[in-house]
Design a protein around this motif. Structure first.
Motif, mmCIF file in Angstrom:
data_model
loop_
_atom_site.group_PDB
_atom_site.id
_atom_site.type_symbol
_atom_site.label_atom_id
_atom_site.label_comp_id
_atom_site.label_asym_id
_atom_site.label_seq_id
_atom_site.Cartn_x
_atom_site.Cartn_y
_atom_site.Cartn_z
ATOM 1 N N LEU A 239 0.360 3.527 -6.300
ATOM 2 C CA LEU A 239 1.538 2.872 -5.733
ATOM 3 C C LEU A 239 2.115 3.713 -4.598
ATOM 4 O O LEU A 239 2.450 3.189 -3.524
ATOM 5 C CB LEU A 239 2.577 2.672 -6.854
ATOM 6 C CG LEU A 239 3.911 2.075 -6.454
ATOM 7 C CD1 LEU A 239 3.743 0.658 -5.931
ATOM 8 C CD2 LEU A 239 4.873 2.081 -7.641
ATOM 9 N N THR A 240 2.192 5.019 -4.813
ATOM 10 C CA THR A 240 2.725 5.909 -3.784
ATOM 11 C C THR A 240 1.873 5.866 -2.521
ATOM 12 O O THR A 240 2.408 5.824 -1.409
ATOM 13 C CB THR A 240 2.777 7.367 -4.315
ATOM 14 O OG1 THR A 240 3.236 7.308 -5.660
ATOM 15 C CG2 THR A 240 3.659 8.244 -3.496
ATOM 16 N N ASP A 241 0.548 5.858 -2.694
ATOM 17 C CA ASP A 241 -0.346 5.764 -1.524
ATOM 18 C C ASP A 241 0.001 4.528 -0.697
ATOM 19 O O ASP A 241 0.040 4.573 0.529
ATOM 20 C CB ASP A 241 -1.822 5.630 -1.947
ATOM 21 C CG ASP A 241 -2.340 6.879 -2.624
ATOM 22 O OD1 ASP A 241 -1.768 7.951 -2.390
ATOM 23 O OD2 ASP A 241 -3.323 6.784 -3.387
ATOM 24 N N PHE A 242 0.232 3.422 -1.384
ATOM 25 C CA PHE A 242 0.529 2.177 -0.673
ATOM 26 C C PHE A 242 1.919 2.231 -0.031
ATOM 27 O O PHE A 242 2.100 1.813 1.106
ATOM 28 C CB PHE A 242 0.414 0.976 -1.625
ATOM 29 C CG PHE A 242 -0.992 0.445 -1.723
ATOM 30 C CD1 PHE A 242 -1.374 -0.682 -1.023
ATOM 31 C CD2 PHE A 242 -1.939 1.088 -2.501
ATOM 32 C CE1 PHE A 242 -2.675 -1.178 -1.087
ATOM 33 C CE2 PHE A 242 -3.240 0.619 -2.579
ATOM 34 C CZ PHE A 242 -3.610 -0.520 -1.872
ATOM 35 N N SER A 245 1.926 4.300 3.072
ATOM 36 C CA SER A 245 0.941 3.964 4.095
ATOM 37 C C SER A 245 1.592 3.516 5.403
ATOM 38 O O SER A 245 2.614 2.834 5.412
ATOM 39 C CB SER A 245 0.032 2.855 3.570
ATOM 40 O OG SER A 245 -0.800 2.409 4.596
ATOM 41 N N ASP A 246 0.968 3.903 6.508
ATOM 42 C CA ASP A 246 1.446 3.480 7.829
ATOM 43 C C ASP A 246 0.718 2.240 8.322
ATOM 44 O O ASP A 246 0.999 1.731 9.404
ATOM 45 C CB ASP A 246 1.214 4.613 8.859
ATOM 46 C CG ASP A 246 2.207 5.727 8.652
ATOM 47 O OD1 ASP A 246 3.334 5.429 8.199
ATOM 48 O OD2 ASP A 246 1.854 6.899 8.920
ATOM 49 N N ASP A 247 -0.231 1.784 7.544
ATOM 50 C CA ASP A 247 -1.023 0.621 7.939
ATOM 51 C C ASP A 247 -0.130 -0.628 8.025
ATOM 52 O O ASP A 247 0.626 -0.940 7.098
ATOM 53 C CB ASP A 247 -2.117 0.424 6.875
ATOM 54 C CG ASP A 247 -3.046 -0.699 7.238
ATOM 55 O OD1 ASP A 247 -4.164 -0.402 7.655
ATOM 56 O OD2 ASP A 247 -2.642 -1.875 7.116
ATOM 57 N N ALA A 248 -0.231 -1.345 9.129
ATOM 58 C CA ALA A 248 0.671 -2.469 9.383
ATOM 59 C C ALA A 248 0.544 -3.568 8.317
ATOM 60 O O ALA A 248 1.538 -4.133 7.859
ATOM 61 C CB ALA A 248 0.383 -3.055 10.762
ATOM 62 N N LEU A 249 -0.686 -3.833 7.927
ATOM 63 C CA LEU A 249 -0.929 -4.885 6.937
ATOM 64 C C LEU A 249 -0.289 -4.536 5.589
ATOM 65 O O LEU A 249 0.356 -5.369 4.938
ATOM 66 C CB LEU A 249 -2.443 -5.055 6.777
ATOM 67 C CG LEU A 249 -2.919 -6.276 6.025
ATOM 68 C CD1 LEU A 249 -2.583 -7.532 6.795
ATOM 69 C CD2 LEU A 249 -4.427 -6.174 5.802
ATOM 70 N N ILE A 250 -0.453 -3.288 5.204
ATOM 71 C CA ILE A 250 0.105 -2.843 3.922
ATOM 72 C C ILE A 250 1.627 -2.799 4.006
ATOM 73 O O ILE A 250 2.323 -3.248 3.094
ATOM 74 C CB ILE A 250 -0.477 -1.466 3.537
ATOM 75 C CG1 ILE A 250 -1.973 -1.640 3.264
ATOM 76 C CG2 ILE A 250 0.232 -0.866 2.336
ATOM 77 C CD1 ILE A 250 -2.738 -0.372 3.119
ATOM 78 N N LYS A 251 2.127 -2.307 5.119
ATOM 79 C CA LYS A 251 3.593 -2.264 5.310
ATOM 80 C C LYS A 251 4.180 -3.671 5.166
ATOM 81 O O LYS A 251 5.230 -3.846 4.550
ATOM 82 C CB LYS A 251 3.922 -1.717 6.698
ATOM 83 C CG LYS A 251 4.073 -0.193 6.742
ATOM 84 C CD LYS A 251 4.328 0.203 8.184
ATOM 85 C CE LYS A 251 5.098 1.401 8.467
ATOM 86 N NZ LYS A 251 5.675 2.300 7.682
ATOM 87 N N ALA A 252 3.484 -4.651 5.739
ATOM 88 C CA ALA A 252 3.984 -6.024 5.692
ATOM 89 C C ALA A 252 4.172 -6.482 4.244
ATOM 90 O O ALA A 252 5.139 -7.169 3.914
ATOM 91 C CB ALA A 252 3.027 -6.957 6.422
ATOM 92 N N PHE A 253 3.255 -6.081 3.368
ATOM 93 C CA PHE A 253 3.377 -6.440 1.958
ATOM 94 C C PHE A 253 4.573 -5.775 1.299
ATOM 95 O O PHE A 253 5.322 -6.385 0.568
ATOM 96 C CB PHE A 253 2.108 -6.010 1.208
ATOM 97 C CG PHE A 253 1.177 -7.136 0.988
ATOM 98 C CD1 PHE A 253 1.253 -7.904 -0.166
ATOM 99 C CD2 PHE A 253 0.240 -7.469 1.942
ATOM 100 C CE1 PHE A 253 0.413 -8.971 -0.360
ATOM 101 C CE2 PHE A 253 -0.616 -8.529 1.755
ATOM 102 C CZ PHE A 253 -0.533 -9.283 0.604
#
Ligand SMILES: Nc1ncnc2c1ncn2[C@@H]1O[C@H](COP(=O)(O)OP(=O)(O)OP(=O)(O)O)[C@@H](O)[C@H]1O
Ligand SMILES: [Mg+2]
Length: 259
Positions: A239-242, A245-253
């Motif tokens: 969960l912490t990794d997510f 994360s700086d990834d735009a797709l993951i951030k959107a979630f």
């Protein structure tokens, strides 16, 4: 040549209860899963994220061969799913609880009958009292023992989800597959369902795959998270990794819940 239920049991998956390797699944020209490899470890709650249409429901349906897959290998509790005949597949499915996205209950049956139905089919060795005790225990676990004689139409959406969950756990599955367990519920009821998922895991020592759009549910339940995108696993981590994360797709979630 078909080798039978016991003979197809591999020894390679000591602590993984599900091993998916290079899974491919298309519908006509539409490639839904192009290359998915994934393990579910004993006792964990694996949350699967992914946008609508990314193939999350298709993935867990392939695990119990509700959908036939095109290529790759799926091993469940040591059994090679692609090789099992229908009788043995039926036996294996008894060990895997599936909470459908729709959570469909039998509308013409009482709550008791809804739970009795799978129990009488799967646990034929139980006597009447044991059946009644198990039904009551499952209902108590979801906090709805007093709904025993109610019809599904008399229940709220959240109560129906709970009863669906009780119906799934009543047969003591060792693996649980949850497809959107909190969709359509208010935040408080969603939270109660997330708590129940954790309780089921602790009490029955189940290993679970939880598909969800609900980030709060993911936060509450996840031991580990994977995100599905373009037919493959896009990211796997804690969960912490997510959350970090700086990834735009993951951030959107993770932005959807306002954090
Ligand atoms: N039985 C089927 N026949 C044809 N196409 C299907 C079938 N089941 C699923 N699909 C297609 O596969 C794709 C993935 O569907 P799936 O239901 O797995 O999405 P999902 O990730 O669960 O989405 P959602 O979050 O909306 O539930 C979709 O494009 C869908 O139309
Ligand atoms: Mg789905």
């Amino acid at each position: 040549m078909y080798r039978g239920f016991e003979e197809t049991r591999g020894k390679e998956s000591a602590e993984s209860v599900v091993v998916i390797e290079n899974l491919k699944k298309s519908f006509g020209n539409e490639v839904v899963l192009s290359n998915v490899s994934l393990k579910l470890f004993q006792g964990e709650n694996l949350v699967v994220l992914g946008k609508s249409g990314s193939g999350k429901s298709v993935l867990i349906k392939c695990i119990v061969r509700l959908l036939a897959f095109d290529e790759g290998k799926i091993n469940v509790l040591g059994y090679n799913i692609g090789e099992l005949n229908n009788t043995d597949l039926g036996e294996l499915r008894k060990k895997v609880g599936f909470l459908f996205q729709s959570g469909a209950l039998y509308d013409s049956m009482t709550v008791r009958q809804n739970l009795e139905f799978p129990l009488l089919r799967i646990r034929k060795e139980l006597n009447r009292k044991e059946v009644d005790d198990k039904i009551l225990e499952a209902l108590e676990n979801v906090g709805l023992a007093d709904a025993l004689e109610k019809m599904p139409s008399q229940l709220s959406g959240g109560m129906r989800k709970r009863i669906s969950l009780a119906r799934t756990i009543v047969v003591d599955p060792s693996i649980m597959l949850y497809d959107e367990p909190t969709t359509g519920l208010d935040p408080v009821t969603s939270q109660e369902i997330s708590v129940l998922i954790n309780e089921v895991q602790k009490k029955y020592k189940t290993s679970s795959i939880i598909i969800t759009h609900d980030i709060e549910c993911a936060r509450k339940t996840a031991t580990r998270i994977v995100m599905l995108q373009d037919g493959a696993i896009y990211k796997e981590g804690s969960l912490t990794d997510f959350e970090k994360s700086d990834d735009a797709l993951i951030k959107a979630f993770f932005m959807q819940s306002g954090t």
